[in-house]
Write a protein that holds these residues in place. Structure first.
Motif, PDB file in Angstrom:
ATOM      1  N   LYS A  17      23.731 -28.824  33.308  1.00  0.00           N
ATOM      2  CA  LYS A  17      24.792 -28.054  32.769  1.00  0.00           C
ATOM      3  C   LYS A  17      25.256 -28.467  31.221  1.00  0.00           C
ATOM      4  N   GLU A  36      34.427 -24.144  41.347  1.00  0.00           N
ATOM      5  CA  GLU A  36      33.611 -22.961  40.809  1.00  0.00           C
ATOM      6  C   GLU A  36      34.059 -21.660  41.322  1.00  0.00           C
ATOM      7  N   LEU A  72      21.797 -20.835  31.657  1.00  0.00           N
ATOM      8  CA  LEU A  72      22.767 -21.636  32.445  1.00  0.00           C
ATOM      9  C   LEU A  72      23.714 -20.706  33.136  1.00  0.00           C
ATOM     10  N   PHE A  88      30.626 -27.450  31.199  1.00  0.00           N
ATOM     11  CA  PHE A  88      29.404 -27.870  30.735  1.00  0.00           C
ATOM     12  C   PHE A  88      29.547 -28.771  29.379  1.00  0.00           C
ATOM     13  N   VAL A 137      33.056 -22.778  35.332  1.00  0.00           N
ATOM     14  CA  VAL A 137      31.876 -23.844  35.086  1.00  0.00           C
ATOM     15  C   VAL A 137      32.136 -24.581  33.664  1.00  0.00           C
TER      16      VAL A 137
END
Length: 173
Positions: free
Chosen positions: A4, A143, A51, A62, A60
């Motif tokens: 990620k 998520e 990604l 990251f 998400v």
């Protein structure tokens, strides 16, 4: 890029013509926001697509590795994005920097699980909210939020207040 992580580079030149040149070179112009500050950056379209191959989601988090900074220093999530109306390609990204120890507000997609009993009886299912606004610490950010609809009969509904989430997550919707 692995896991990620998303590699980014600072961009000095802004504006429509410069951004079009960036896109032609395989980059997506982006901005990283944090507490009233903004930083113009660019990411490789190929890395971004890898990604987010399953779809772009605000849920998400990251590592945004910006050239010239320590890798892993900046954690972020997508706050907004723009697509080309004709091709559907992502043409601009807004990232929001995650500050350690601070709650974030974002939208989480709702995923429905099961088939309502009412559909088997000839009813029609109407899906209301497709995402919920939540506030939580970054480490607790899910998520997606799964909602079991298998027990719904004709005339039944599920309200936001009935959705079960962790005590660490506050639903704002």
């Amino acid at each position: 890029m692995n896991g990620k992580n998303l590699i980014a580079e600072p961009r000095e030149l802004t504006g429509k013509n410069n951004n079009n040149r960036l896109r032609a070179d395989g980059f997506i112009p982006a901005v990283l926001y944090s507490h009233g500050k903004s930083e113009a950056i660019k990411v490789k379209e190929k890395d971004f697509s890898h990604l987010f191959k399953g779809g772009i989601s605000e849920s998400v988090i990251f590592s945004l590795d910006i050239a010239g900074k320590t890798p892993g220093e900046d954690m972020a999530f997508i706050k907004d994005f723009q697509r080309d109306p004709v091709t559907g390609a992502v043409i601009h990204l807004d990232f929001f920097k995650v500050t350690r120890g601070e709650k974030i507000k974002t939208n989480i997609p709702v995923e429905l699980i099961g088939t309502p009993v009412g559909i088997k009886m000839g009813g029609i299912f109407k899906h209301g909210e497709r995402e919920l606004s939540v506030q939580c610490m970054p480490r607790h950010l899910p998520e997606k939020i799964e909602v079991d609809i298998s027990g719904l009969k004709p005339g039944d509904s599920i309200h936001v207040g009935q959705i079960k989430v962790s005590d660490d997550i506050e639903i704002l919707s």
